[in-house]
Design a protein around this motif. Sequence first.
Motif, mmCIF file in Angstrom:
data_model
loop_
_atom_site.group_PDB
_atom_site.id
_atom_site.type_symbol
_atom_site.label_atom_id
_atom_site.label_comp_id
_atom_site.label_asym_id
_atom_site.label_seq_id
_atom_site.Cartn_x
_atom_site.Cartn_y
_atom_site.Cartn_z
ATOM 1 N N LYS A 433 26.531 62.707 19.814
ATOM 2 C CA LYS A 433 26.461 61.749 18.703
ATOM 3 C C LYS A 433 25.334 60.749 18.871
ATOM 4 C CE LYS A 433 31.358 62.082 17.507
ATOM 5 N NZ LYS A 433 32.662 61.362 17.427
ATOM 6 N N TYR A 434 25.111 60.296 20.102
ATOM 7 C CA TYR A 434 24.011 59.359 20.319
ATOM 8 C C TYR A 434 22.664 60.046 20.101
ATOM 9 C CZ TYR A 434 26.619 55.291 21.893
ATOM 10 O OH TYR A 434 27.437 54.189 21.938
ATOM 11 N N GLY A 435 22.579 61.321 20.495
ATOM 12 C CA GLY A 435 21.334 62.049 20.262
ATOM 13 C C GLY A 435 20.989 62.102 18.792
ATOM 14 N N LYS A 436 21.993 62.356 17.972
ATOM 15 C CA LYS A 436 21.779 62.401 16.521
ATOM 16 C C LYS A 436 21.367 61.033 15.996
ATOM 17 C CE LYS A 436 23.976 63.877 12.203
ATOM 18 N NZ LYS A 436 25.219 64.398 11.582
ATOM 19 N N SER A 437 22.047 59.980 16.442
ATOM 20 C CA SER A 437 21.720 58.624 15.982
ATOM 21 C C SER A 437 20.307 58.223 16.387
ATOM 22 C CB SER A 437 22.723 57.612 16.545
ATOM 23 O OG SER A 437 23.982 57.741 15.926
ATOM 24 N N VAL A 438 19.915 58.572 17.601
ATOM 25 C CA VAL A 438 18.565 58.224 18.054
ATOM 26 C C VAL A 438 17.519 58.979 17.247
ATOM 27 C CG1 VAL A 438 16.958 58.363 19.995
ATOM 28 C CG2 VAL A 438 19.280 57.493 20.348
ATOM 29 N N TYR A 439 17.795 60.229 16.919
ATOM 30 C CA TYR A 439 16.860 60.992 16.090
ATOM 31 C C TYR A 439 16.703 60.331 14.714
ATOM 32 C CZ TYR A 439 14.734 64.916 13.619
ATOM 33 O OH TYR A 439 13.882 65.702 12.878
ATOM 34 N N GLU A 440 17.811 59.895 14.129
ATOM 35 C CA GLU A 440 17.757 59.202 12.842
ATOM 36 C C GLU A 440 17.019 57.878 12.966
ATOM 37 O OE1 GLU A 440 22.143 60.947 11.423
ATOM 38 O OE2 GLU A 440 21.932 58.916 12.225
ATOM 39 N N LEU A 441 17.233 57.200 14.051
ATOM 40 C CA LEU A 441 16.580 55.911 14.309
ATOM 41 C C LEU A 441 15.060 56.066 14.387
ATOM 42 C CD1 LEU A 441 17.747 53.447 17.084
ATOM 43 C CD2 LEU A 441 15.437 54.325 17.142
ATOM 44 N N THR A 442 14.606 57.080 15.105
ATOM 45 C CA THR A 442 13.155 57.260 15.264
ATOM 46 C C THR A 442 12.479 57.511 13.926
ATOM 47 O OG1 THR A 442 13.409 59.641 15.712
ATOM 48 C CG2 THR A 442 13.417 58.153 17.605
ATOM 49 N N GLY A 453 11.540 67.695 20.672
ATOM 50 C CA GLY A 453 12.827 68.356 20.821
ATOM 51 C C GLY A 453 13.788 67.508 21.624
ATOM 52 N N PHE A 454 14.886 68.145 22.049
ATOM 53 C CA PHE A 454 15.953 67.483 22.798
ATOM 54 C C PHE A 454 16.021 68.056 24.204
ATOM 55 C CE2 PHE A 454 17.012 66.930 18.390
ATOM 56 C CZ PHE A 454 17.637 65.687 18.317
ATOM 57 N N LEU A 455 16.564 67.257 25.120
ATOM 58 C CA LEU A 455 16.819 67.727 26.479
ATOM 59 C C LEU A 455 18.322 67.800 26.710
ATOM 60 C CD1 LEU A 455 14.300 65.640 28.646
ATOM 61 C CD2 LEU A 455 13.919 67.787 27.442
ATOM 62 N N ASP A 456 18.736 68.837 27.416
ATOM 63 C CA ASP A 456 20.140 68.964 27.790
ATOM 64 C C ASP A 456 20.227 69.904 28.984
ATOM 65 O OD1 ASP A 456 23.016 69.777 27.826
ATOM 66 O OD2 ASP A 456 23.060 68.560 26.014
ATOM 67 N N SER A 457 20.973 69.479 30.006
ATOM 68 C CA SER A 457 21.091 70.289 31.225
ATOM 69 C C SER A 457 22.016 71.480 31.046
ATOM 70 C CB SER A 457 21.595 69.422 32.378
ATOM 71 O OG SER A 457 20.706 68.367 32.640
ATOM 72 N N TYR A 458 22.849 71.459 29.975
ATOM 73 C CA TYR A 458 23.894 72.482 29.851
ATOM 74 C C TYR A 458 23.799 73.293 28.561
ATOM 75 C CZ TYR A 458 25.715 69.390 33.443
ATOM 76 O OH TYR A 458 25.845 68.617 34.572
ATOM 77 N N LYS A 459 22.952 72.880 27.630
ATOM 78 C CA LYS A 459 22.857 73.583 26.351
ATOM 79 C C LYS A 459 21.449 74.137 26.155
ATOM 80 C CE LYS A 459 26.285 70.619 24.041
ATOM 81 N NZ LYS A 459 26.517 69.665 22.921
ATOM 82 N N SER A 460 21.364 75.102 25.280
ATOM 83 C CA SER A 460 20.058 75.657 24.917
ATOM 84 C C SER A 460 20.071 75.947 23.423
ATOM 85 C CB SER A 460 19.783 76.946 25.718
ATOM 86 O OG SER A 460 20.799 77.902 25.468
ATOM 87 N N GLY A 461 18.999 76.496 22.925
ATOM 88 C CA GLY A 461 18.933 76.805 21.495
ATOM 89 C C GLY A 461 18.264 75.686 20.731
ATOM 90 N N SER A 462 18.932 75.204 19.683
ATOM 91 C CA SER A 462 18.335 74.142 18.875
ATOM 92 C C SER A 462 19.403 73.114 18.490
ATOM 93 C CB SER A 462 17.691 74.718 17.609
ATOM 94 O OG SER A 462 18.686 75.296 16.772
ATOM 95 N N TYR A 463 18.941 71.915 18.114
ATOM 96 C CA TYR A 463 19.819 70.833 17.668
ATOM 97 C C TYR A 463 19.059 70.049 16.609
ATOM 98 C CZ TYR A 463 23.011 66.821 17.849
ATOM 99 O OH TYR A 463 23.911 65.825 17.523
ATOM 100 N N ILE A 464 19.676 69.875 15.452
ATOM 101 C CA ILE A 464 19.052 69.202 14.290
ATOM 102 C C ILE A 464 17.649 69.767 14.042
ATOM 103 C CG2 ILE A 464 18.731 66.990 13.125
ATOM 104 C CD1 ILE A 464 20.296 65.622 15.287
ATOM 105 N N GLU A 465 17.584 71.085 14.059
ATOM 106 C CA GLU A 465 16.341 71.804 13.755
ATOM 107 C C GLU A 465 15.211 71.493 14.739
ATOM 108 O OE1 GLU A 465 15.408 70.995 9.688
ATOM 109 O OE2 GLU A 465 17.114 72.143 8.914
ATOM 110 N N ARG A 466 15.579 71.104 15.941
ATOM 111 C CA ARG A 466 14.589 70.907 17.002
ATOM 112 C C ARG A 466 15.048 71.708 18.209
ATOM 113 N NH1 ARG A 466 12.168 68.793 13.505
ATOM 114 N NH2 ARG A 466 10.831 66.944 13.506
#
Length: 516
Positions: A433-442, A453-466
Amino acid sequence: MKIMYFMDNNQILGGAAHTLLRQAELMKNVGHEVLIVLDFVTDRRNEAYEAFCVQRHMEMLYMPLHVVNQPEDIDIFFLLEHFEDTRLKIAEKKPDILHSVQINPLVELAGRELGIPHVMNIYPAVPDFFKLNYIDIFPRYHICDSQYYADIWAKYFGTESVCIRTVADRVEKKINHLKAGNVINCICVGAVYQKKNQLAVIMACHKALLKGIFLRLHIYGNYAENSYGAECADYIRRNNLSGNIELKGFCNDMLKVYEESNVLLCGSTRESYPNAISEALSSGLIVISTPVAGVPEVIRNRENGYLCEGYEPDDLYDKIMELDRDMKSGKIYEIMHNAGETYEKVHSPESVSNKLQKYYQWLTDNFKGKKKVSVEELKFKFAGIFDLYFRNEVVFSDKIKIRKKLWYLYHIQDKIKKHIDENRSFYIWGTGKYGKSVYELTAVFFAGMKVVGFLDSYKSGSYIERPVYAPGMVLDKKSNIILVATVNGQSEILKQLVMHNKKYLEDYFLLAPRYW
């Protein structure tokens, strides 16, 4: 004197709030008029605060409270919205002193306007707190439970700081049966998480058990980080230690626990001064502690307790073995006697009350107000950011999260814009949720920012089209800028950033609340 004590807006009656309530109680007991201010903005009343006040016949008042334990997460919108009401209510009560549990800029600005001295209790700090040139809305006067952190806040915030330790009621304890041949009943007290270092305590006790030391260890405290608590539980299980070492969880009757124990083991790696030490000394326990912050100011090795040289399991183990040798030689009785004298001088109600009264008297005799920062001035400074916020409210999935970062955004905006002008690449660490809010903020506050894009130690693929990247794919490149957007696991993320030579406010920024 008439003193108003401002609590926090936390639903849990934590250690810092309890310390302030005890200070209020001490002042009431010597004849001062005290008024406890509780938060009314939260959804539910805090029964623990109210029960404490009712039992001690302390008057309560409800006001909007905004309290933080570090200067990054001040809610400037809340401050401006509630300033006038706060000022009027304080003026109506005509107090001589205002005293807050931690950083309370709302009360500080009201105090400046009314010419009333305002004291804050605040304890640990990290160097990052002082790397931004914040608008000065912070108190001049400061009480800390360690000289170590009193000096740090004084150095960086310009506070007039004093060290007054936590108070603990005297307990008439049965004889502490620390003698050769008896089982050593040890306790470790505090929320179970990494900085409390319970795993090192467990490992030290394990090593002592293997050496033939008769001991039991009970660990009391909630799991603040489930993964760390699980790691502790797993170590106990894998090494068949459940007969000697137990995670007991939260306990409502710690007085009984202290009465039944001999030794407090404190493994903390970051603390100002553990309140458990004052409680242990008041109950006649022997303290074994790491040399964290203000502990060496009170505990002297083999004089009134045992002070470790470091924070590792072996450091704690060495002191357990010293304790065993002192039990066999009889020296432990001298140490126990000295520990009792330390309690009387440092933590007894009489000692703490006297120090607090002297400080309040000094404060009223030497009060110097700080430069006033008007609400109008703050509104002018934040007008541009507020305008962007209100014009784009509809695009924010969580308006409160964004609102609480406006103060921080104001102070970092020039640094961020410089990176944008240099065409640096930005990555948001966190896909929740914070990742989404920060993306909206920027998108709203930093036009032209290139969020790759986004960083995550446990996920891959895409998030909010990044795309989502593993951290190692991004951190090695010096030019990449990281926006930290997660609370869970934040301490590990910050460690990784440091390991990759990333510097706070240069190579990375903290856009989720700082994990404390």
